[in-house]
Design an enzyme around this catalytic site. Structure first.
Site, PDB file in Angstrom:
ATOM      1  N   HIS A   1       0.920  -1.266  -0.055  1.00 50.07           N
ATOM      2  CA  HIS A   1      -0.064  -0.082   0.107  1.00 50.07           C
ATOM      3  C   HIS A   1       0.848   1.238  -0.017  1.00 50.07           C
ATOM      4  O   HIS A   1       2.147   1.332   0.374  1.00 50.07           O
ATOM      5  CB  HIS A   1      -1.075   0.010   1.182  1.00 50.07           C
ATOM      6  CG  HIS A   1      -1.771   1.083   1.331  1.00 50.07           C
ATOM      7  ND1 HIS A   1      -1.666   2.372   1.748  1.00 50.07           N
ATOM      8  CD2 HIS A   1      -3.220   0.860   1.256  1.00 50.07           C
ATOM      9  CE1 HIS A   1      -2.692   2.923   1.780  1.00 50.07           C
ATOM     10  NE2 HIS A   1      -3.761   2.131   1.377  1.00 50.07           N
TER      11      HIS A   1
ATOM     12  N   CYS B   1      -4.758   2.311  -3.526  1.00 51.17           N
ATOM     13  CA  CYS B   1      -3.571   3.042  -3.126  1.00 51.17           C
ATOM     14  C   CYS B   1      -2.311   2.001  -3.079  1.00 51.17           C
ATOM     15  O   CYS B   1      -1.667   2.027  -2.491  1.00 51.17           O
ATOM     16  CB  CYS B   1      -3.814   3.127  -1.609  1.00 51.17           C
ATOM     17  SG  CYS B   1      -4.694   4.488  -1.249  1.00 51.17           S
TER      18      CYS B   1
ATOM     19  N   LYS C   1     -10.374  -1.473  10.563  1.00 47.95           N
ATOM     20  CA  LYS C   1     -10.549  -2.535   9.845  1.00 47.95           C
ATOM     21  C   LYS C   1     -11.053  -3.822  10.637  1.00 47.95           C
ATOM     22  O   LYS C   1     -11.341  -4.833  10.050  1.00 47.95           O
ATOM     23  CB  LYS C   1      -8.963  -3.008   9.090  1.00 47.95           C
ATOM     24  CG  LYS C   1      -8.332  -1.860   8.442  1.00 47.95           C
ATOM     25  CD  LYS C   1      -8.722  -1.567   7.145  1.00 47.95           C
ATOM     26  CE  LYS C   1      -7.663  -0.639   6.576  1.00 47.95           C
ATOM     27  NZ  LYS C   1      -8.226  -0.454   5.091  1.00 47.95           N
TER      28      LYS C   1
ATOM     29  N   ASP D   1       3.012  -4.696   8.269  1.00 45.64           N
ATOM     30  CA  ASP D   1       1.754  -3.957   8.003  1.00 45.64           C
ATOM     31  C   ASP D   1       0.562  -4.818   8.249  1.00 45.64           C
ATOM     32  O   ASP D   1       0.258  -5.756   7.382  1.00 45.64           O
ATOM     33  CB  ASP D   1       1.671  -3.138   6.588  1.00 45.64           C
ATOM     34  CG  ASP D   1       0.310  -2.562   6.212  1.00 45.64           C
ATOM     35  OD1 ASP D   1      -0.469  -2.736   7.187  1.00 45.64           O
ATOM     36  OD2 ASP D   1       0.441  -2.158   5.327  1.00 45.64           O
TER      37      ASP D   1
ATOM     38  N   GLN E   1      -4.481  -5.527   7.064  1.00 42.43           N
ATOM     39  CA  GLN E   1      -5.377  -6.561   6.522  1.00 42.43           C
ATOM     40  C   GLN E   1      -5.463  -7.712   6.999  1.00 42.43           C
ATOM     41  O   GLN E   1      -6.349  -8.648   6.705  1.00 42.43           O
ATOM     42  CB  GLN E   1      -5.114  -6.311   4.750  1.00 42.43           C
ATOM     43  CG  GLN E   1      -5.373  -5.189   4.042  1.00 42.43           C
ATOM     44  CD  GLN E   1      -6.469  -4.499   4.137  1.00 42.43           C
ATOM     45  OE1 GLN E   1      -7.659  -5.505   4.230  1.00 42.43           O
ATOM     46  NE2 GLN E   1      -6.832  -3.467   3.928  1.00 42.43           N
TER      47      GLN E   1
END
Length: 404
Positions: free
Chosen positions: A121, A362, A224, A198, A201
């Site tokens: 991203h 993104c 999220k 990261d 997700q």
């Protein structure tokens, strides 16, 4: 096992209509919907508790502080860091990555190298580019194959004695690829590099054990995870966080302050300057409680079933091409239909009450890799159903007829 009718009743927005049609919400990778208990937690704070934390001896301040710090304890139990104070509250994944990339400035030299991946991203690309611009360091990229999987043999070749940071996502927001982060971390540590994962997700969809992963940093966004926007956390190993300078200056993060010199508070307060987002931190804890009530294993199983069914049904549409066909994948399907622009498809299915994401998500380097302007992305959560997927398929067939 998830009782879908009971679960869906927990989310009031799922009863809404959009353009006169029942809402079908397939934009969960952008943000998840919120159960009523999370909404109530925010209201309850402002209605019955509202006070600043850590600073008052009065009763409301103490109650607010207890509720605020309870979330840190819940996150420790859920994600299993070694210490509670290794959880730093931030505005979310983007701020967490920027915090690390900014505070590393004084530790990175012009000869150093930073590795990211082709699946990132923008929020895990731009902060590292900015760090390289400040320091003269070199940015390297792990490439991917046509299936959207990282080329791990090339990753091995990117290492050198100058490798200092590896930053990759756990799951690709655009393609759903689940990256082999355990292998990525182990190989980076062999050359002495720190690793940031990261987790924006991954945390809504799978069990994450920070001590088992042994990463040096891990990031997360509450919105999220069925929680509120504007809050998340950065996990960092205690020794590394102690080595880094503060990110912001102000109240809360000081030990002693004079006009001559300021000394800084211990973790986690060193990185939590100013009045925090108290209500949303408390509601974040409620969201974690909710996930554990459902069971992360049950969530993962339900979403895997939706991914398989959705892939099968969407693949029947003539001319539909799926981008991201990794063997290990989360509940995201990114696709286009023939030469039809994704924005046009998204506009039509929206008129039928269906929320999908269209564009580059993104992740412009991924779109460039596939030579497309963007994709249509359907991303599922455990409260979605196979019947909703059927509604999407019918809408896509209608859109194809209208636009062909």
């Amino acid at each position: 096992m998830i009782h879908i009718d009971k679960v869906r009743a927990d989310f009031p927005i799922l009863d809404e209509q959009v353009n006169g049609k029942p809402l079908v919400y397939f934009d969960n990778a952008a943000t998840s919907q919120k159960p009523q208990v999370v909404i109530d937690a925010i209201t309850n704070y402002y209605t019955t508790i509202n006070a600043n934390v850590h600073r008052g001896v009065h009763t409301l301040s103490q109650v607010a502080t207890d509720a605020f710090e309870a979330t840190r304890r819940k996150l420790k139990a859920h994600f299993n860091p070694k210490h509670e104070h290794e959880i730093i509250f931030t505005r979310g994944t983007t701020e967490s990555i920027n915090l690390v990339a900014t505070t590393l400035t004084s530790l990175i030299k012009s000869t150093d190298e930073i590795i990211i991946s082709a699946l990132e991203h923008h929020s895990n690309i731009v902060p590292w580019q900015m760090l390289c611009e400040r320091t003269g360091a070199t940015l390297k990229v792990i490439p991917m194959n046509d299936e959207g999987e990282l080329l791990m043999d090339v990753y091995d070749e990117l290492f050198s004695e100058n490798t200092k940071i590896v930053a990759v996502n756990h799951i690709s927001n655009a393609l759903g690829t689940i990256n082999p982060v355990e292998e990525i971390i182990e190989k980076a540590h062999k050359v002495g590099a720190w690793v940031l994962i990261d987790g924006a997700q991954s945390t809504p969809h799978m069990k994450v054990d920070l001590q088992a992963l042994d990463c040096d940093f891990y990031t997360c966004s509450a919105h999220k995870m069925f929680g509120p926007t504007g809050i998340g956390f950065l996990y960092g190993k205690e020794a590394i966080l102690n080595e880094l300078p503060p990110y912001h200056g102000g109240g809360e993060m000081i030990k002693d302050c004079t006009f001559e010199k300021t000394t800084y508070a211990e973790l986690p307060h060193k990185f939590e300057a100013g009045t925090p987002n108290i209500a949303d931190v408390i509601a974040f804890g409620t969201a974690v409680d909710y996930i554990n009530t459902i069971g992360i294993e049950n969530i993962e199983a339900a979403e895997r079933e939706l991914l398989v069914y959705g892939t099968e049904q969407l693949s029947k549409i003539p001319g539909l091409k799926i981008y991201g066909t990794a063997k290990n994948k989360a509940s995201v399907i990114s696709f286009n239909i023939g030469e039809i622009h994704p924005f046009d498809v998204g506009t039509i299915v929206d008129k039928l009450g269906i929320a999908v994401r269209t564009g580059h998500h993104c992740t412009q380097p991924i779109m460039a890799r596939f030579n497309v302007p963007g994709t249509i992305r359907a991303s599922f959560a455990f409260y979605n159903t196979k019947e909703e997927i059927d509604v999407l398929v019918a809408a896509l067939e209608k859109a194809t007829m209208m636009l062909s």
